[in-house]
Structures are given as structure tokens and as C-alpha cells.
Design a protein around this motif. Structure first.
Motif, PDB file in Angstrom:
ATOM      1  N   LEU A 148      38.899  42.861  38.312  1.00  0.00           N
ATOM      2  CA  LEU A 148      38.427  43.977  38.031  1.00  0.00           C
ATOM      3  C   LEU A 148      36.953  43.996  37.525  1.00  0.00           C
ATOM      4  O   LEU A 148      36.861  43.501  36.396  1.00  0.00           O
ATOM      5  CB  LEU A 148      39.505  44.834  37.283  1.00  0.00           C
ATOM      6  N   GLY A 200      33.676  46.232  36.626  1.00  0.00           N
ATOM      7  CA  GLY A 200      33.364  47.731  36.472  1.00  0.00           C
ATOM      8  C   GLY A 200      34.401  48.334  37.048  1.00  0.00           C
ATOM      9  O   GLY A 200      35.844  48.301  36.792  1.00  0.00           O
ATOM     10  N   GLU A 201      34.323  49.162  37.985  1.00  0.00           N
ATOM     11  CA  GLU A 201      35.328  49.924  38.570  1.00  0.00           C
ATOM     12  C   GLU A 201      35.984  49.354  40.115  1.00  0.00           C
ATOM     13  O   GLU A 201      36.715  49.877  40.444  1.00  0.00           O
ATOM     14  CB  GLU A 201      34.740  51.349  39.112  1.00  0.00           C
ATOM     15  N   THR A 202      35.392  48.277  40.476  1.00  0.00           N
ATOM     16  CA  THR A 202      35.749  47.611  41.678  1.00  0.00           C
ATOM     17  C   THR A 202      36.799  46.773  41.522  1.00  0.00           C
ATOM     18  O   THR A 202      36.576  45.550  40.652  1.00  0.00           O
ATOM     19  CB  THR A 202      34.454  47.127  42.322  1.00  0.00           C
ATOM     20  N   GLU A 203      37.841  46.464  42.427  1.00  0.00           N
ATOM     21  CA  GLU A 203      38.631  45.361  42.386  1.00  0.00           C
ATOM     22  C   GLU A 203      38.330  44.542  43.464  1.00  0.00           C
ATOM     23  O   GLU A 203      38.362  45.077  44.597  1.00  0.00           O
ATOM     24  CB  GLU A 203      40.345  45.866  42.506  1.00  0.00           C
ATOM     25  N   HIS A 204      38.083  43.301  43.122  1.00  0.00           N
ATOM     26  CA  HIS A 204      37.939  42.269  44.166  1.00  0.00           C
ATOM     27  C   HIS A 204      39.027  41.478  44.389  1.00  0.00           C
ATOM     28  O   HIS A 204      39.881  40.869  43.607  1.00  0.00           O
ATOM     29  CB  HIS A 204      36.623  41.446  43.934  1.00  0.00           C
ATOM     30  N   GLU A 205      39.545  41.483  45.756  1.00  0.00           N
ATOM     31  CA  GLU A 205      41.044  40.788  45.903  1.00  0.00           C
ATOM     32  C   GLU A 205      40.723  39.416  46.147  1.00  0.00           C
ATOM     33  O   GLU A 205      39.924  39.128  46.780  1.00  0.00           O
ATOM     34  CB  GLU A 205      41.708  41.270  46.981  1.00  0.00           C
ATOM     35  N   GLN A 231      27.669  44.999  35.605  1.00  0.00           N
ATOM     36  CA  GLN A 231      28.990  45.507  35.519  1.00  0.00           C
ATOM     37  C   GLN A 231      29.871  44.430  34.855  1.00  0.00           C
ATOM     38  O   GLN A 231      30.378  43.219  35.512  1.00  0.00           O
ATOM     39  CB  GLN A 231      29.833  46.034  36.765  1.00  0.00           C
ATOM     40  N   THR A 263      29.604  35.205  47.437  1.00  0.00           N
ATOM     41  CA  THR A 263      28.750  36.149  46.627  1.00  0.00           C
ATOM     42  C   THR A 263      28.570  36.084  45.240  1.00  0.00           C
ATOM     43  O   THR A 263      29.651  35.676  44.407  1.00  0.00           O
ATOM     44  CB  THR A 263      29.874  37.699  46.884  1.00  0.00           C
ATOM     45  N   ILE A 308      28.379  37.646  41.562  1.00  0.00           N
ATOM     46  CA  ILE A 308      28.530  38.925  40.984  1.00  0.00           C
ATOM     47  C   ILE A 308      27.854  38.758  39.516  1.00  0.00           C
ATOM     48  O   ILE A 308      28.523  37.873  38.651  1.00  0.00           O
ATOM     49  CB  ILE A 308      30.019  39.556  40.663  1.00  0.00           C
ATOM     50  N   ARG A 321      36.328  43.643  33.742  1.00  0.00           N
ATOM     51  CA  ARG A 321      37.210  44.367  32.948  1.00  0.00           C
ATOM     52  C   ARG A 321      38.698  43.812  32.685  1.00  0.00           C
ATOM     53  O   ARG A 321      39.206  44.184  31.795  1.00  0.00           O
ATOM     54  CB  ARG A 321      37.354  45.710  33.365  1.00  0.00           C
ATOM     55  N   THR A 348      43.747  41.839  37.809  1.00  0.00           N
ATOM     56  CA  THR A 348      44.817  42.833  38.202  1.00  0.00           C
ATOM     57  C   THR A 348      45.783  41.871  39.146  1.00  0.00           C
ATOM     58  O   THR A 348      45.529  40.552  39.109  1.00  0.00           O
ATOM     59  CB  THR A 348      44.123  43.796  39.495  1.00  0.00           C
TER      60      THR A 348
END
Ligand code: FAD
Ligand code: NAP
Length: 557
Positions: free
Chosen positions: A369, A371-376, A358, A351, A353, A361, A364
Motif C-alpha cells: 500500500l 499512499g492510497e494505492t494498493e499494488h498487487e 507517497q 516501474t 515508485i 503505508r 496488504t
């Protein structure tokens, strides 16, 4: 080790200290030792090889052809070494440099695992005291900084990395025994040459891959292949002529640059030329037309050709659009060379990005992180580049005349004479320093030219008993002005590239390499030498003058 302890450490003396044991340091040692000088090489790594010791990420290989990306100083070495591929992998390049170290018995003058932290000039007798973190002190009249242009890796300034529970890596300090991503979800940050080389291989191994792209890059396929006996034979036979050609070329490459303007030919001819260069694979594309880096309209024709190629390779039109480089001229960031990069985005487990939509940021404990999305993810690979060209020099406390540091002298950006020497720092040389073609060229060709020029200058100075060998302020100013004028006449300055230091927050924005071409630059260096090192002050050391005066003074009882 504290500064006090360093000052008390025992001191050893040689004619020349060389910092770094990559291509440049190894060649400098061999060349200077051959001229009868005593040399000590200090290398931070625990092996020789520089770039090829540190950058062990999957897919790491050179993008200048093996036959051109090798030393030419020994015909025997050229004959003996059999490259296996057009673009060899990191392992083979490292094996080659290890072989060079053994073949020329270099190791006895190399200290590994020694990081140089300071170099201080003693003005009275014009010698440098070089201290290592490990507590040694070396004294030498000549100091050669072979510290590399791409040897200080950079991590992005995003919060949270220390809390990440998975593993993370930087491409330029990759574990020596490799990394197994099997079954892991991986994020790669960065899509420069290192990202573009590693992404296809990481994708093959990982369970899923996220590519975090801030700026899309232009990449040409390598069309890499194994070198068969016949091709190797031909390359070896052509080697001398080929190398001679690269020395007077623009980029140090063997493919001739086309002298035509991209705008002086028909659309069909232009397309044919781009197709031909594309099929050659790799960097010859840069020489497709003479005005690609100086004329915006010409440059746009190359950009459009690449955009078409990317669209044709990537199945999903939305992903393809994200992969199109925009907002800066084609070639103003280092053109990349890949094997299956764009095709990787056709995999269902990869994928892309776009960080322009975004931003990244932070990191985590479980992932990234955006934008507002956490990708594990289980692992993060930072292919985020280097503090290029000046980073390794600025990391050392180098103090020249009047105790003035190089950091002070270069606070508004690097200033050198020919990218080889700095006013106020007598006896110090930089190999492929800022103000020389350096990273805009085949670096091995440029390294050889610098090392040989430096060795000649040292021999010349020693023969004349002129211990001070120092660029004058005037010569330096004139050269810097010329370097800037050439850069300003190109499109290079229109991108936020590492050439300009734009990737390091707070770094002065100055176009660092010399864009006037390898051949023209070599000619200038040769002219300077032929004119008795014009632009350098070569005189006896003040201490020597004083000692001579003392000897001739009448003795008063
Ligand atoms: P390096 O190989 O960087 O060696 C410098 C050495 O100095 C390092 O080992 C470092 O540890 C040591 N050092 C630095 N600071 C200190 C200190 N304070 N104390 C002690 N030791 C120190 N160029 C090309 O022309 N073609 C290519 O295809 C190409 N591919 C590349 C691929 C990668 C992944 C990278 C990162 C760079 C590539 N380059 C390429 C550029 C490459 O850096 C040069 O080609 C060349 O290897 C540089 O050799 P060097 O000896 O000048 O520097
Ligand atoms: P690079 O070209 O500087 O690329 C770094 C990448 O990381 C860029 O895409 C950059 O995006 C991105 N990045 C940096 N900070 C980021 C952040 N905070 N958030 C998101 N993305 C970030 O470094 P590199 O790929 O290591 O290559 C450096 C040079 O080494 C090359 O140009 C080349 O000269 C040499 N090299 C050659 C080869 C080869 O093929 N032989 C391979 C590797 C390296 P931005 O562009 O937006 O800053």
C-alpha cells in the motif's frame, strides 16, 4: 532455553572463544591456534562464511576486486585459489571460505548452529562465560566478537506483513535453494547495494517488477568480467605488492587515490578524471579527488557527473529524475556498484515508485500500500539493510565489570578504544568494531589487520602473565573524541545513513566507523603496540594476586 537452564549447562574451557565464522572468525581461529591457544568458534549459521553464507540473493557479489577481497595470510592459499571473475558471485565467495575452513582444518574447532546469547565476566579470575541459545557454556579468558558489521537484517516497520498472502524475503536471509520469480509480480523495497545488485536479475525473471525507492543512491558500473589465465597470472604475481599498498592506503583498495583537489583542476581535466575512474569500474571512483568527502563544492562536482551519467542511461526523463540522488553529499551513503541497474528502468515491465511522493503505508494481503494505492504483487523482497556495526553486539547480553552491560555502556552510542576494545570489558575484542575504519574500507584488509593485532596483544599479555588486558577509560575517551572530530571534518555526517545508525528508529545518531583512513589507523595501532600497549591496563588477575598472597602468608595451625 531459560536463563536458569543455561546456568546449569555443563561448562567447557578454552583460551579463546570467538563468536562468528565469517572472514574474521575463520582468520582468528587459524591465527590463534597457530600460536598454541585453544579456541572455540561459535557460529549461529549452519555453515561458515558469514556474509557470504547468509546473503544469497540474486546478483550478490563483492564490490571489492576478488584479488583484494581475499586472505593474504597464506601464500599457498593465494596461489592455489583461482578466482573466476573480477567481482565473484556469492557462491564463489562461499566456496572460497568453505575451502579455507577445510584447507586449514578449522572445522574441528567450530560449533555451527550455536547462537551466543550472553557473555558474562567473572572479575576474580578475569574470564568470560559465554552461553548459547542451544544450552552450552564456554569459559575463556579471551573473547573475540567476530560477529560482523552487517549481520543483523532489518525489516521496515510497516504494518500488515503477517497478513500478506504471497511470499516475502529479506536479501540477507535468502533461502539456500534460491527463489524462482518466473511469472510473478514482485516488489523490491530498498535501493541500497543489495537492492541495486538484485533488481536487474529479479527484473529479468519476474513478470513485472515494482521498485520502491525511498532514497536514490549513487552507483558506479562494475565492468565485471571473467578473469582469463593471463590476467590471473599477473594479479597473482602482483599480489604481495598490491596488498602491501592497500594496507597503507585510505580505503584498503589497490587503486591509488588522486591527491589533487577537484577544484584545483580545469573543468575539462575534472571531467576526464571522472570518466577515467568511471571506466575503471567500481569503488576506485571514490579516490578520484582528495577532497570529495571534505569539501562541499568539490563533492558537488562528483554529484553532477553522476547525475549526467544517470540521465544518459535512463530513457524516460521523469524516471531518470527520480533516480537522481539528492539531499545528501555524494559518497556520504555507501557508493554502490552495479551491473545494469539504471538500464533496468528502461524495461517496460519495471516501474519505479518514489516513496517521497507517497509513502509505503503498509502491506496488504495482496500487495503493498503506497499512499492510497494498493499494488498487487505475488512476492515482496526487502532489501532494507541491517542494524549495522552494533546490532550483533547489542543482541548479546554482554556483562563486564560490576555487571555493567555493553548495552548500558553504549546507550548513547558505541565507545571503544581503537574499535578493538571497550573500557570495563577486559579480554574482550571487537573485530572491525565501531571506531575503526571497518565498513569504510576493504573489510578483508581491515579484518586481517585487527585479527593480527589482537593475536599479538594476546601473545604479549600471556608472555607477561598479565591476565587483565583492558582499555583505560582515558584512552577510550581520547580515541572517541578523535573519531568524532575526524567524522565532523567530513561530509559523511550530513546523510541519514546506516553509518550513523539513522536507519534504525531510536538508535543513537553517532558516526560509527573511523574516517581517518586504513593506513593512518594501522600506524596508530602499531604505535600503541610498540609502546607496550599504550592505553591498555595489563596486570595480573586479582584472583591470581590473591592466590599468590595466600601462598606466601604464614600458615597458622
Ligand atoms: P560476517 O561475515 O558478517 O560474519 C559474522 C558471523 O557472526 C555471521 O555468520 C553471524 O551469523 C555470526 N554471528 C553474529 N552474531 C552471532 C551470535 N550472537 N552468535 C553466534 N554467531 C553470531 N565488504 C567489503 O569490503 N567488500 C565487499 O565487496 C562487500 N560486499 C558485501 C556484500 C554484502 C551483501 C554484505 C551484506 C556485506 C558486504 N561487505 C563487503 C561487508 C562484509 O560484511 C565483510 O566484507 C565481511 O564479509 C565481514 O566478515 P566478518 O567475519 O567480519 O562478519
Ligand atoms: P542499505 O544500504 O541500508 O539499503 C537499504 C535500503 O532500504 C535503502 O534504500 C533504504 O532507504 C531502504 N529502506 C529501509 N527501510 C525502508 C522503509 N521503511 N521504507 C522504504 N525503504 C526503506 O542496505 P543494503 O543494500 O543491504 O546494504 C548495506 C551495506 O552492505 C552496503 O552499504 C554495503 O556496505 C554492503 N553491501 C555490499 C554489497 C556489494 O556490492 N558488495 C552488496 C550488498 C551490501 P533509505 O536510504 O531511505 O533509508
Amino acid at each position: 532455553m531459560t536463563q536458569d537452564a543455561q546456568q546449569q549447562a555443563p561448562q567447557q574451557e578454552v583460551d579463546v572463544v570467538v563468536v562468528g565464522a565469517g572472514f574474521a572468525g575463520l582468520h582468528a581461529l587459524h591465527e590463534l591456534r597457530g600460536r598454541g591457544l585453544s579456541v572455540r568458534v561459535l557460529e549461529a549459521g549452519h555453515g561458515v562464511g558469514g556474509t557470504w553464507y547468509w546473503n544469497r540473493y540474486p546478483g550478490a557479489r563483492c564490490d571489492v576486486e576478488s584479488t583484494d577481497y581475499q586472505f593474504s595470510f597464506s601464500e599457498d592459499l593465494v596461489r592455489e585459489w583461482r578466482w573466476s571473475e573480477r567481482y565473484p558471485r556469492q557462491e564463489e565467495l562461499l566456496r572460497y571460505l568453505d575451502h579455507v575452513a577445510d584447507r586449514f582444518d578449522l572445522r574441528r574447532d567450530i560449533s555451527l548452529g550455536r547462537r551466543v546469547v550472553s557473555a558474562v565476566l567473572e572479575e576474580e579470575d578475569v574470564t568470560w562465560t559465554v552461553a548459547t541459545e542451544q544450552g552450552e557454556r564456554w569459559r575463556a579468558r579471551w573473547l573475540i566478537m567476530a560477529t560482523g558489521c552487517l549481520s543483523v537484517p532489518r525489516l521496515p516497520l510497516v504494518p500488515g506483513l503477517e497478513d500478506f498472502r504471497g511470499d516475502w524475503y529479506h536479501t540477507a536471509s535468502w533461502p539456500a535453494d534460491g527463489v524462482d520469480f518466473t511469472g510473478e509480480r514482485v516488489a523490491v523495497v530498498g535501493t541500497g547495494s543489495s537492492g541495486i545488485q538484485s533488481i536487474p536479475l529479479i527484473a529479468e525473471q519476474a513478470a513485472g517488477l515494482l521498485v520502491l525507492q525511498r532514497t536514490a543512491n549513487y552507483s558506479v558500473p562494475a565492468f565485471n568480467h571473467e578473469l582469463g589465465e593471463e590476467e590471473l597470472e599477473r594479479l597473482q604475481q602482483d599480489f604481495a605488492a598490491r596488498r602491501e599498498f592497500t594496507r597503507s592506503s585510505a580505503l584498503g583498495l589497490a587503486a591509488p587515490a588522486d591527491p589533487r583537489s577537484a577544484l584545483a583542476v580545469s573543468e575539462e581535466e575534472r571531467r576526464t578524471q571522472y570518466e577515467t575512474r568511471w571506466r575503471m569500474g567500481g569503488l576506485p571512483m571514490i579516490g578520484a579527488f582528495a577532497d570529495l568527502m571534505v569539501d562541499r563544492a568539490a563533492n558537488e562536482t562528483a554529484a553532477a557527473f553522476f547525475h549526467d551519467k544517470i540521465r544518459a542511461k535512463v530513457d524516460d526523463p521523469e524516471t531518470a529524475e527520480k533516480l537522481l540522488p539528492r539531499g545528501y553529499p555524494w559518497g556520504a551513503k555507501r557508493v554502490c556498484v552495479d551491473s545494469g541497474y539504471y538500464e533496468t528502468f528502461n524495461r517496460s515491465d519495471v516501474t519505479l515508485i518514489d516513496l517521497n511522493e507517497q509513502p509505503l503505508r503498509g502491506i496488504t494481503p495482496r500487495g503493498v500500500l503506497v499512499g492510497e494505492t494498493e499494488h498487487e504483487v505475488d512476492a515482496i523482497v526487502f532489501a532494507t539493510g541491517f542494524d549495522a556495526m552494533t546490532g550483533a553486539l547489542m543482541a548479546i547480553d554482554i556483562r563486564g565489570r560490576d555487571g555493567r552491560s555493553l548495552r548500558q555502556a553504549w546507550s548513547a552510542g558505541p565507545k571503544t578504544y581503537l574499535g578493538l576494545a571497550v573500557a570495563g570489558f577486559p579480554g574482550l575484542f571487537t573485530v572491525t568494531g565501531p571506531g575503526s575504519p571497518s565498513v569504510l574500507s576493504n573489510m578483508v584488509v581491515s579484518i586481517e589487520q585487527h585479527v593480527e593485532w589482537i593475536a599479538d596483544a594476546i601473545s604479549w599479555s600471556r608472555e607477561r602473565g598479565t591476565e587483565v588486558f583492558e582499555a583505560t577509560q582515558e584512552a577510550q575517551e581520547a580515541w572517541v573524541e578523535h573519531v568524532n572530530a575526524v567524522a565532523d571534518s567530513t561530509l559523511f555526517t550530513e546523510a541519514n545513513s546506516w553509518y550513523l545508525g539513522a536507519n534504525v528508529p531510536g538508535k543513537p545518531r553517532v558516526f560509527m566507523p573511523y574516517a581517518g583512513g586504513v593506513g593512518a589507523y594501522r600506524q596508530k595501532c602499531d604505535e600503541v603496540a610498540a609502546a607496550g600497549y599504550e592505553g591498555f591496563r595489563a596486570v595480573p588477575a586479582p584472583g591470581a594476586e590473591r592466590r599468590r598472597a595466600d601462598r606466601s602468608a604464614p600458615v597458622v595451625a
